[in-house]
Scaffold this motif. Sequence first.
Motif, PDB file in Angstrom:
ATOM      1  N   MET A  22     -12.421   8.793  -8.420  1.00  0.00           N
ATOM      2  CA  MET A  22     -12.327   8.203  -7.089  1.00  0.00           C
ATOM      3  C   MET A  22     -13.651   8.195  -6.346  1.00  0.00           C
ATOM      4  N   ALA A  23     -14.582   9.057  -6.710  1.00  0.00           N
ATOM      5  CA  ALA A  23     -15.911   8.976  -6.097  1.00  0.00           C
ATOM      6  C   ALA A  23     -16.576   7.662  -6.486  1.00  0.00           C
ATOM      7  N   LEU A  24     -16.442   7.281  -7.748  1.00  0.00           N
ATOM      8  CA  LEU A  24     -17.008   6.006  -8.198  1.00  0.00           C
ATOM      9  C   LEU A  24     -16.242   4.828  -7.612  1.00  0.00           C
ATOM     10  N   VAL A  25     -14.936   4.984  -7.465  1.00  0.00           N
ATOM     11  CA  VAL A  25     -14.130   3.922  -6.850  1.00  0.00           C
ATOM     12  C   VAL A  25     -14.593   3.674  -5.416  1.00  0.00           C
ATOM     13  N   ALA A  26     -14.763   4.757  -4.646  1.00  0.00           N
ATOM     14  CA  ALA A  26     -15.225   4.606  -3.263  1.00  0.00           C
ATOM     15  C   ALA A  26     -16.629   4.026  -3.218  1.00  0.00           C
ATOM     16  N   ALA A  27     -17.501   4.480  -4.119  1.00  0.00           N
ATOM     17  CA  ALA A  27     -18.870   3.960  -4.148  1.00  0.00           C
ATOM     18  C   ALA A  27     -18.876   2.470  -4.459  1.00  0.00           C
ATOM     19  N   ALA A  28     -18.032   2.042  -5.405  1.00  0.00           N
ATOM     20  CA  ALA A  28     -17.969   0.631  -5.763  1.00  0.00           C
ATOM     21  C   ALA A  28     -17.383  -0.205  -4.634  1.00  0.00           C
ATOM     22  N   TYR A  29     -16.427   0.353  -3.894  1.00  0.00           N
ATOM     23  CA  TYR A  29     -15.872  -0.374  -2.749  1.00  0.00           C
ATOM     24  C   TYR A  29     -16.960  -0.623  -1.712  1.00  0.00           C
ATOM     25  N   ASN A  30     -17.866   0.341  -1.565  1.00  0.00           N
ATOM     26  CA  ASN A  30     -18.932   0.231  -0.580  1.00  0.00           C
ATOM     27  C   ASN A  30     -20.115  -0.584  -1.066  1.00  0.00           C
ATOM     28  N   ALA A  31     -20.586  -0.286  -2.273  1.00  0.00           N
ATOM     29  CA  ALA A  31     -21.852  -0.868  -2.746  1.00  0.00           C
ATOM     30  C   ALA A  31     -21.676  -1.916  -3.827  1.00  0.00           C
ATOM     31  N   GLY A  32     -20.460  -2.040  -4.362  1.00  0.00           N
ATOM     32  CA  GLY A  32     -20.206  -3.007  -5.419  1.00  0.00           C
ATOM     33  C   GLY A  32     -20.275  -2.378  -6.801  1.00  0.00           C
ATOM     34  N   THR A  33     -19.561  -2.980  -7.733  1.00  0.00           N
ATOM     35  CA  THR A  33     -19.531  -2.452  -9.094  1.00  0.00           C
ATOM     36  C   THR A  33     -20.891  -2.573  -9.771  1.00  0.00           C
ATOM     37  N   GLY A  34     -21.645  -3.602  -9.422  1.00  0.00           N
ATOM     38  CA  GLY A  34     -22.954  -3.788 -10.041  1.00  0.00           C
ATOM     39  C   GLY A  34     -23.868  -2.603  -9.788  1.00  0.00           C
ATOM     40  N   ALA A  35     -23.868  -2.112  -8.543  1.00  0.00           N
ATOM     41  CA  ALA A  35     -24.735  -0.981  -8.200  1.00  0.00           C
ATOM     42  C   ALA A  35     -24.274   0.285  -8.911  1.00  0.00           C
TER      43      ALA A  35
ATOM     44  N   ASP B 284     -22.582   0.520 -11.728  1.00  0.00           N
ATOM     45  CA  ASP B 284     -22.848   0.408 -13.163  1.00  0.00           C
ATOM     46  C   ASP B 284     -24.345   0.513 -13.459  1.00  0.00           C
ATOM     47  N   ARG B 285     -25.152  -0.049 -12.596  1.00  0.00           N
ATOM     48  CA  ARG B 285     -26.608  -0.014 -12.807  1.00  0.00           C
ATOM     49  C   ARG B 285     -27.146   1.400 -12.771  1.00  0.00           C
ATOM     50  N   PHE B 286     -26.626   2.217 -11.856  1.00  0.00           N
ATOM     51  CA  PHE B 286     -27.118   3.587 -11.721  1.00  0.00           C
ATOM     52  C   PHE B 286     -26.300   4.587 -12.531  1.00  0.00           C
ATOM     53  N   GLY B 287     -25.222   4.133 -13.138  1.00  0.00           N
ATOM     54  CA  GLY B 287     -24.406   5.026 -13.944  1.00  0.00           C
ATOM     55  C   GLY B 287     -23.695   6.084 -13.131  1.00  0.00           C
ATOM     56  N   GLY B 288     -23.375   5.782 -11.883  1.00  0.00           N
ATOM     57  CA  GLY B 288     -22.710   6.739 -11.001  1.00  0.00           C
ATOM     58  C   GLY B 288     -22.846   6.282  -9.564  1.00  0.00           C
ATOM     59  N   VAL B 289     -22.634   7.197  -8.624  1.00  0.00           N
ATOM     60  CA  VAL B 289     -22.784   6.859  -7.208  1.00  0.00           C
ATOM     61  C   VAL B 289     -24.239   6.464  -6.964  1.00  0.00           C
ATOM     62  N   PRO B 290     -24.493   5.261  -6.444  1.00  0.00           N
ATOM     63  CA  PRO B 290     -25.882   4.827  -6.244  1.00  0.00           C
ATOM     64  C   PRO B 290     -26.629   5.741  -5.280  1.00  0.00           C
ATOM     65  N   PRO B 291     -27.949   5.831  -5.441  1.00  0.00           N
ATOM     66  CA  PRO B 291     -28.735   6.734  -4.586  1.00  0.00           C
ATOM     67  C   PRO B 291     -29.052   6.131  -3.219  1.00  0.00           C
ATOM     68  N   TYR B 292     -28.073   5.447  -2.632  1.00  0.00           N
ATOM     69  CA  TYR B 292     -28.234   4.886  -1.296  1.00  0.00           C
ATOM     70  C   TYR B 292     -27.629   5.879  -0.308  1.00  0.00           C
ATOM     71  N   ALA B 293     -28.383   6.244   0.717  1.00  0.00           N
ATOM     72  CA  ALA B 293     -27.872   7.216   1.691  1.00  0.00           C
ATOM     73  C   ALA B 293     -26.555   6.743   2.290  1.00  0.00           C
ATOM     74  N   GLU B 294     -26.475   5.455   2.616  1.00  0.00           N
ATOM     75  CA  GLU B 294     -25.254   4.926   3.231  1.00  0.00           C
ATOM     76  C   GLU B 294     -24.054   5.103   2.313  1.00  0.00           C
ATOM     77  N   THR B 295     -24.249   4.794   1.021  1.00  0.00           N
ATOM     78  CA  THR B 295     -23.134   4.875   0.083  1.00  0.00           C
ATOM     79  C   THR B 295     -22.717   6.314  -0.157  1.00  0.00           C
ATOM     80  N   ARG B 296     -23.676   7.206  -0.292  1.00  0.00           N
ATOM     81  CA  ARG B 296     -23.333   8.608  -0.531  1.00  0.00           C
ATOM     82  C   ARG B 296     -22.603   9.218   0.663  1.00  0.00           C
ATOM     83  N   LEU B 297     -23.049   8.883   1.860  1.00  0.00           N
ATOM     84  CA  LEU B 297     -22.349   9.371   3.046  1.00  0.00           C
ATOM     85  C   LEU B 297     -20.953   8.761   3.137  1.00  0.00           C
ATOM     86  N   TYR B 298     -20.850   7.493   2.750  1.00  0.00           N
ATOM     87  CA  TYR B 298     -19.559   6.810   2.766  1.00  0.00           C
ATOM     88  C   TYR B 298     -18.578   7.498   1.812  1.00  0.00           C
ATOM     89  N   VAL B 299     -19.033   7.793   0.610  1.00  0.00           N
ATOM     90  CA  VAL B 299     -18.169   8.449  -0.371  1.00  0.00           C
ATOM     91  C   VAL B 299     -17.684   9.791   0.165  1.00  0.00           C
TER      92      VAL B 299
END
Length: 256
Positions: A205-218, A220-235
Amino acid sequence: MLRRSALATGLLLLALPAFAPARTVYECMRDDTLSLATAPEPGSRCTPRHVDDRKAKVANFWGELGPVRAPHYEGRINGRRVISTRALPGWKQVDSVVSLQAPRDSWAHAGLGSVGRPRLDAFRTQFRAAARRNGVDEAWLRAIAHAESGFDPSAVSPKGAQGVMQLMPTLAREYGVSDPFSSAQSIDCAARHLKALMRRYRGDMALVAAAYNAGTGAVDRFGGVPPYAETRLYVDKVQALHARYRTALRRASARS
């Protein structure tokens, strides 16, 4: 880079605390912010959580509840050394989590930001129906809505996301949504999208929330929660809200 990552991983494992696999930490609420602590915080409403360190996806001080970002704080309660992610009065910030025998990148917040109170009144029937129809957790669906729009069906983000579930126009078209400001269509679309993301990321569900926020492309590209402050705080925020909605829904069910 790979050698450095392998070395860092080894150091993290060496730095892990010598805890038994299962232990108790506390989720503490105060002023609508959530923190983690090794004992109940004074002045907060704290719930014990039994965590299994073996289930943690990343080696971290908080086991399966972590990792979380930013400083840790240290104080004493009844003579006992306590660690919290909240800056309590008189407590001192721990300069390095290594001193806690926790890995260097074990993140922690001073709380997880303002999460607010659970709202079970908003679109009660629509959330319940969409969750059941699509086989998704109603608490997760509500947590996403809470984080995205605060249940505002007319919300529009600076990036163009619309409605209760903040659907981007491309996503709305993909799921056949004719009116993204219709709460029923928005909630149903989000439930279907969450179901697809759960399949894609095998229930992480951490990846699900990250994908809802940043998209599946991001993701998949980073192989996990992207290193975007906004996305990590969102998760982190969605996970905190999910815990609150799960509890609120369970209590509501017990009363009915």
